[in-house]
Design a protein around this motif. Structure first.
Motif, short mmCIF file in Angstrom:
data_model
loop_
_atom_site.label_atom_id
_atom_site.label_comp_id
_atom_site.label_asym_id
_atom_site.label_seq_id
_atom_site.Cartn_x
_atom_site.Cartn_y
_atom_site.Cartn_z
N LEU A 315 0.74 -1.45 0.26
CA LEU A 315 0.12 0.07 0.15
C LEU A 315 1.40 0.80 0.17
N TYR A 316 0.61 2.15 -0.89
CA TYR A 316 1.31 2.91 -1.28
C TYR A 316 0.32 4.29 -0.53
N VAL A 317 -0.06 4.78 0.41
CA VAL A 317 -0.57 6.08 0.88
C VAL A 317 -0.59 7.30 0.21
N ARG A 318 -0.98 7.42 -0.74
CA ARG A 318 -1.77 9.28 -1.58
C ARG A 318 -2.66 9.89 -0.37
N GLY A 319 -1.98 10.82 0.57
CA GLY A 319 -3.11 11.16 1.18
C GLY A 319 -3.01 12.86 1.28
N VAL A 320 -4.41 13.03 2.53
CA VAL A 320 -4.35 14.68 1.71
C VAL A 320 -5.11 14.60 3.18
N LEU A 321 -4.98 16.22 3.99
CA LEU A 321 -5.17 16.99 5.16
C LEU A 321 -6.45 17.24 5.15
N LEU A 522 6.94 7.93 5.87
CA LEU A 522 6.57 8.95 5.02
C LEU A 522 6.31 10.67 5.73
N ASN A 523 5.74 11.76 4.42
CA ASN A 523 5.81 12.47 4.50
C ASN A 523 4.40 12.76 4.61
N SER A 524 4.11 13.29 5.55
CA SER A 524 2.69 13.25 6.56
C SER A 524 2.04 14.57 6.11
N GLU A 525 2.89 15.56 6.06
CA GLU A 525 2.62 17.38 5.22
C GLU A 525 3.45 17.64 4.95
N TYR A 526 2.92 18.36 3.71
CA TYR A 526 3.62 19.24 2.86
C TYR A 526 2.65 19.97 2.24
N GLY A 527 4.01 20.99 1.49
CA GLY A 527 2.63 22.16 1.17
C GLY A 527 3.02 23.22 1.27
N THR A 528 3.46 24.33 -0.90
CA THR A 528 3.41 25.76 -0.39
C THR A 528 3.37 26.97 -1.36
N GLY A 529 3.30 27.61 -1.06
CA GLY A 529 2.90 28.36 -2.19
C GLY A 529 2.09 29.61 -1.70
N HIS A 530 1.83 30.62 -2.49
CA HIS A 530 0.74 31.87 -1.93
C HIS A 530 0.06 32.02 -2.48
N THR A 531 -0.51 31.96 -3.74
CA THR A 531 -1.70 31.78 -4.75
C THR A 531 -1.69 30.42 -5.56
N THR A 532 -3.27 30.05 -4.96
CA THR A 532 -3.36 29.17 -5.74
C THR A 532 -2.34 28.35 -7.10
N VAL A 533 -1.96 28.81 -8.26
CA VAL A 533 -1.28 28.89 -8.95
C VAL A 533 0.46 28.34 -8.74
N ASP A 534 0.69 28.44 -7.62
CA ASP A 534 2.29 28.39 -6.83
C ASP A 534 1.58 27.28 -6.03
N ARG A 535 0.47 27.34 -5.74
CA ARG A 535 0.18 26.43 -4.85
C ARG A 535 0.16 24.77 -5.67
N ASP A 550 11.99 5.30 -4.07
CA ASP A 550 11.42 3.93 -3.14
C ASP A 550 10.79 3.71 -2.11
N ALA A 551 11.43 4.03 -1.60
CA ALA A 551 11.62 3.62 0.43
C ALA A 551 10.67 4.17 0.76
N GLY A 552 9.87 5.62 0.26
CA GLY A 552 8.47 5.90 1.27
C GLY A 552 7.15 4.76 0.70
N SER A 553 6.13 5.07 2.27
CA SER A 553 4.84 4.84 2.25
C SER A 553 3.78 5.55 1.57
N GLY A 554 4.57 7.05 1.39
CA GLY A 554 3.37 8.15 1.32
C GLY A 554 3.44 8.64 1.14
N TYR A 555 2.13 9.98 1.45
CA TYR A 555 2.42 11.23 2.21
C TYR A 555 1.03 11.23 2.60
N VAL A 556 0.39 12.98 2.90
CA VAL A 556 0.09 13.53 3.48
C VAL A 556 -0.23 14.83 2.58
N TYR A 557 -0.93 15.51 1.89
CA TYR A 557 -0.74 16.80 0.67
C TYR A 557 -1.94 18.17 2.24
#
Length: 711
Positions: A315-321, A522-535, A550-557
């Motif tokens: 299982l690879y987690v493609r998550g969102v907060l 896994l990285n369970s929080e990330y995201g950056t940018g000021h405008t909607t296009v930047d983000r 390949d060592a990662g098990s997923g992320y949460v944006y």
């Protein structure tokens, strides 16, 4: 007063996980409300209240919300009142008054009799009101609620506190008073109060039934598989090769029955086929017979060999907060459709998991996740600072989370603390706190040994089943370097921005404690940018870097929707989609994606046309169950062209060689000989299977950045 004739808000039965909906009465709607600014009104109880209270409130919306009709965020105490008559036909069963959640301290009177006192703003509670009913089976219900303005020692999650929490800059409006549904239902005096059905064996259910009532120590409990479960829209209801044989057993002295129901040949629950089983739970005692139904799924989640596994598949987690707030209703969803809609938005955006952030979402949301096949990372609300009171209250709500929600197959991760909130950013300095957290993790695992537990999401892990981190570095080359080191194990710390505006280095582990080798990362929080296009631009390139390893098990944006002043969502707070400059979240977070060997410069100008390479190296990252065969293809389109438009055999398509892509192994780079553009343009790149299906898509923009001093 009598209930309002207007439509009842949130009219659906609140507990599909503990379903007695054949007979019940919703008490949502208009109640009287009396603010109590001093907290001293009616010292002797309801008899001291005026005949007519000062205002009206719409339950179940918190008095801090607009939808309540009150909208008083900093009111600390108020009294609710309404009358109700028990429906005919409930016979000799006991009548229970049920509350989904009330923040924070509630006292309940019926016909002048104090029947219940409850502390804690996120867990359900109920009270037997039968003996307080009058001769006509009528009841005047009065509820006094106190919601402290200073919440720092209380589990309160993202609700703002006065004085403020250390993380006040990411806190939101309080949710005070009754904020989930209220209803009446008949039951036997001795009845099932909670049912947890675990299906991790994949061959049947291990069911724990917690019985309440005067005969709880000598009750008889029977579990039966329901062959008549009807399929609702979007729901797969289980069938079996042979109908499972019902099982029965007696409760112990604490009122607990533990039973095993084998389900030979029954289908498992999986995100691609979310098969649910309905179980009927019958509790018999000298008090009578209680019947309740629940839903469960056959599903196993494991952590081993540095990876997550679901039913034996990687299982690879493609998550969102998701923080679970709505513009006019706060933490209460405006409708049942709104709960389901948020899950559908996450699925459309390409995600397979939702991290419900430090909030116990109502059970109907979890039931929708079960039905839709959306995985869930669940975590309780935390206090704002460390104290003995706060730690004890946090453990109580965490244990209640398992008791209430443990049957939901969609939940695959339990979280506890977040970023040391409740530990004053000081876990690394306080060995006593480390021991306290390790003890909590051990007790929590004992409650549910079937799911991985995250002790302190973000950094400074003490004892965890998943090693996660929250990385908000804004510079993309630095972010890529840090991500590589954390994922591959060559780096043990990273910089974190704090409310002071300063950056501090934070370690993955609290020394000398080390997480056992082989724990997934896994990285369970990330995201950056000021405008909607930047983000959107940063989301594409940062996610590519996560998929590179390949060592990662997923992320949460971070995150699904905006909340009040926090504008980090893919969607606005009203759930409308933001402008992304033509980038599609569903491509970025798809099971199969592309990883382009580019350090992009800026939105719309990933590479200067004058520096365009002779060949563009592209990898394929594939997290399916079977290998793919096909080829990479690319072509230029107009500047900022939309992904998905015009893919095919049109003029100018560049083809890569035939290739095979293995699951969970990043492919070797394919050098696409894309010609240099003569000006700003958007390159569409896709992986096309042998059958012509487009499995993955990405874009690279050619454009020049004109420095201000050059204008």
């Amino acid at each position: 007063m009598s209930p309002s004739p207007t439509p009842v808000p949130r009219p659906e039965y609140p507990r599909p996980d503990l379903d007695r909906s054949e007979r019940w009465l919703a008490l949502n709607g208009t109640w009287e409300l009396q603010p109590d600014e001093s907290g001293t009104l009616a010292p002797d109880g309801p008899a001291d209240l005026p005949d007519r209270l000062a205002s009206r409130i719409t339950v179940p919306f918190a008095w801090s919300s607009e939808a309540s009709g009150v909208h008083e965020p900093w009111l600390a105490t108020a009294w609710y009142r309404r009358t109700v008559t028990v429906p005919d036909g409930w016979g000799a069963d006991r009548v229970f008054l049920c509350f989904g959640a009330v923040h924070h301290e509630a006292r309940v009177w019926v016909n002048g009799r104090l029947l219940a006192e409850h502390v804690g703003g996120y867990l359900p509670f109920d009270v037997d009101v039968t003996d307080a009913l009058d001769a006509d089976r009528a009841a005047e219900i009065v509820v006094r609620v106190h919601a402290p303005l200073d919440k720092r020692d209380l589990p309160h999650g993202k609700q703002r506190s006065l004085p403020s929490d250390d993380y006040d800059s990411v806190s939101f409006s309080p949710t005070s008073g009754i904020w989930q549904s209220v209803w009446l239902e008949p039951r036997a005096a001795t009845h099932a109060a909670a049912v947890v059905a675990g299906g991790d064996s994949l061959t049947g259910f291990d069911v724990v039934v917690h019985v309440a009532g005067p005969r709880r120590a000598d009750a008889r409990v029977t579990i039966a598989w329901d062959p008549e479960a009807a399929a609702d829209a979007g729901e797969a209801v289980a069938s079996a090769v042979a109908a499972p044989v019902p099982v029965s057993g007696s409760t112990d002295d604490d009122g607990t029955a533990r039973l095993r129901l084998d389900t030979p040949g029954a289908a498992p629950w999986h995100p691609d086929a979310p098969v649910l089983h309905r179980l009927r739970v019958t509790t018999e005692s000298s008090d009578g017979v209680d019947r309740v139904t629940t839903w469960a799924g056959l599903r196993r989640v494991e952590t081993r060999d540095g990876a997550l596994w679901l039913n034996g598949e990687r299982l690879y987690v493609r998550g969102v907060l998701d923080q679970g707030y709505w513009p006019r209703t706060g933490m209460t969803a405006p409708s049942d459709d709104a709960l389901r809609h948020d899950l559908e938005l996450a699925a459309r955006a390409g995600f397979n998991l939702v991290r419900k952030h430090i909030k116990l979402e109502e059970p109907r949301w979890l039931h929708h996740a079960d039905r839709l096949g959306m995985l869930v990372w669940a975590e309780p609300p935390s206090p704002g600072r460390h104290s003995a009171q706060g730690a004890a209250a946090f453990e109580e709500v965490a244990a209640g989370m398992v008791r209430r929600d443990g049957s939901h197959p969609a939940i695959v991760v339990w979280g506890l603390y977040n970023e040391e909130w409740g530990y004053d950013f000081g876990l690394h300095r306080e060995p006593v706190w480390q021991d306290e957290l390790a003890g909590l993790v051990a007790r929590f695992r004992a409650l549910d040994p079937t799911r991985p537990v995250v002790d302190n999401s973000g950094w400074h892990h003490v004892d965890t089943d998943l090693v996660d981190w929250h990385c908000y570095i804004t510079d993309l080359p630095t972010w890529a370097e840090v991500t590589a080191g954390l994922t591959n194990g060559t780096r043990g710390s990273f910089p974190v921005p704090f409310p002071s505006g300063l950056w501090h280095e934070r370690a993955l582990h609290v020394e000398p404690r080390r997480v056992p080798p082989g724990a997934p990362v896994l990285n369970s929080e990330y995201g950056t940018g000021h405008t909607t296009v930047d983000r959107a631009w940063a989301m594409q390139w940062q996610t590519q870097e996560l998929r590179r390893h390949d060592a990662g098990s997923g992320y949460v944006y971070c995150e699904l929707t905006d909340v009040e002043h926090e504008n980090a969502g893919i969607h606005f707070a009203d759930r409308s989609l933001k402008d992304t400059g033509g980038l599609a979240s569903s491509d970025v977070h798809a099971p199969t994606t592309l990883v382009v060997d580019v350090l992009p410069a800026a939105p719309g100008a990933d590479i200067d046309p004058d520096r365009w390479p002779d060949a563009l190296p592209v990898h394929v990252s594939h997290h399916g169950t079977r290998r793919l065969t096909g080829r990479l293809r690319a072509r230029w389109t107009r500047p900022r062209g939309t992904v998905g438009a015009g893919l095919g055999d049109g003029a100018g398509v560049v083809d890569g060689p035939a290739m095979t892509v293995e699951p969970f192994v990043l492919s070797a780079p394919v050098a696409l000989p894309v010609p240099r553009p003569d000006g700003p343009a958007r390159l569409l790149v896709w992986f096309e299977g042998d059958d012509g299906t487009s499995h993955a898509r990405a874009v690279v923009d050619a454009g020049s950045i004109e420095r201000s001093e050059e204008r």
